[in-house]
Design an enzyme around this catalytic site. Sequence first.
Site, PDB file in Angstrom:
ATOM      1  N   CYS A  85      41.854  45.178  39.721  1.00 49.73           N
ATOM      2  CA  CYS A  85      42.045  43.746  39.977  1.00 49.73           C
ATOM      3  C   CYS A  85      41.764  43.344  41.423  1.00 49.73           C
ATOM      4  O   CYS A  85      41.734  42.157  41.742  1.00 49.73           O
ATOM      5  CB  CYS A  85      43.461  43.339  39.593  1.00 49.73           C
ATOM      6  N   CYS A 208      52.852  35.104  31.903  1.00 56.93           N
ATOM      7  CA  CYS A 208      51.646  35.941  31.960  1.00 56.93           C
ATOM      8  C   CYS A 208      50.441  35.115  32.397  1.00 56.93           C
ATOM      9  O   CYS A 208      50.287  33.966  31.982  1.00 56.93           O
ATOM     10  CB  CYS A 208      51.361  36.547  30.585  1.00 56.93           C
ATOM     11  N   SER A 209      49.582  35.705  33.214  1.00 60.12           N
ATOM     12  CA  SER A 209      48.362  35.002  33.627  1.00 60.12           C
ATOM     13  C   SER A 209      47.406  34.899  32.452  1.00 60.12           C
ATOM     14  O   SER A 209      47.443  35.705  31.520  1.00 60.12           O
ATOM     15  CB  SER A 209      47.687  35.721  34.795  1.00 60.12           C
ATOM     16  N   LYS A 334      48.399  32.399  37.616  1.00 60.90           N
ATOM     17  CA  LYS A 334      49.092  31.712  36.529  1.00 60.90           C
ATOM     18  C   LYS A 334      48.337  30.464  36.093  1.00 60.90           C
ATOM     19  O   LYS A 334      48.240  30.188  34.891  1.00 60.90           O
ATOM     20  CB  LYS A 334      50.509  31.334  36.988  1.00 60.90           C
ATOM     21  N   HIS A 338      42.640  35.130  35.278  1.00 60.47           N
ATOM     22  CA  HIS A 338      42.272  36.251  36.145  1.00 60.47           C
ATOM     23  C   HIS A 338      40.953  36.898  35.726  1.00 60.47           C
ATOM     24  O   HIS A 338      40.942  37.953  35.108  1.00 60.47           O
ATOM     25  CB  HIS A 338      43.399  37.287  36.124  1.00 60.47           C
TER      26      HIS A 338
END
Length: 400
Positions: A85, A208-209, A334, A338
Amino acid sequence: MASTGIRDRVAIVGMGCTAFGEHWDKGVSDLLVESSQAAMKSAGVTRDDIDAYWLGTMGSGTSGLTLSRALRLDNKPVTRLENYCATGSEALRNACYAVASGAYDMAMAIGVEKLKDSGFSGLVATPVPGDGTGSELTAPAAFSLLAPAYARRYGVDAAELKDVLARIAAKNHFNGARNPRAQFRKEVSRQTVCDAPLIAGALGVFDCSGVSDGSAAAIVVRAEDAHRYTDRPIYVKGLSFVAGPATGTSDPSYDYTTFPEVVASAQDAYRQAGVVDPRRELAMAEVHDCFTPTELVLMEDLGFAERGFGWKEVLAGTYELGGELPVNPDGGLKAFGHPIGASGLRMMFECWLQLRGEAPPERRIASVGQGRTLALTHNLGGRPGECVSFVSVVGSEPSA
């Protein structure tokens, strides 16, 4: 650590960022062209002026041809890289070190990911064959362990901690609702967060994103050349990346209330940048809020709160848009989702806007107007107990 850093030797002179979201009408090349052209326009340069490129992507391309084909580059060096990430941030780190070394006068770091086309909701990768001892937990399940561990260690009531996590999610959605580049642009109440369907453990949908597509780019030059391209460059103060030993899941002493890799990379970045008190010296921070308890733990790992008091700072509004130290003023993972290769550079884009006074008035942070000139970005990749971590510190003024 042995890192000596490149404080004030490199500056960012141009940036571009696409909107993040479900880009069913755009491919990888479209997103790369959009973000790179925006960056070049802001610096007043063309692709021919750029000596070398670093492309960060995890699953949207397998060589430098991914970028050279999209931009029609004529025999320029293009390095494709990934580091979980932190991939976008790694592209920036490598471009900055290349310029600082004197190898190139100007370089571009660019990140991209098309998750919506991939079928993946997180890391775009097929699991590497192993010996059977690796964790089989999903990412939400692994990060869900942070919340009960934090509550147990610091004596926080479960219901109160749930409210704290809901405040983190609501804060980031509040900020994202004021950002035209965010994927989710609606405010979400704490009650909605708390009532959402559960995904893993106590984590609900809004903890959760999301999944999205996007691209962001930065152009870097030597600091002494920066004013040839912009009157408001952003100076690189510190860049730290660490890979941990990945022993947390087998270490009985690991208690899921910290990311040791984040602590190490933060301390290194602060040392490089000359930051002594990040809570009071930084104007803002963009952190890797892949899940709401992650952001809570990061507040302590990054030195924004004392151990065991991060939850109280959330309740006090410390990290809100008008708080003492705004965290994720653009909405974070958020509100953006991502896309792996792009997130780190998207975070830097927010620092670029805020430190230059170009963020929209409705989400412009007061700390810059009060004289603070430093900003931080942070990524982590992997999961609790086995991750990589990146921390950068940048500023709008060179050191005295």
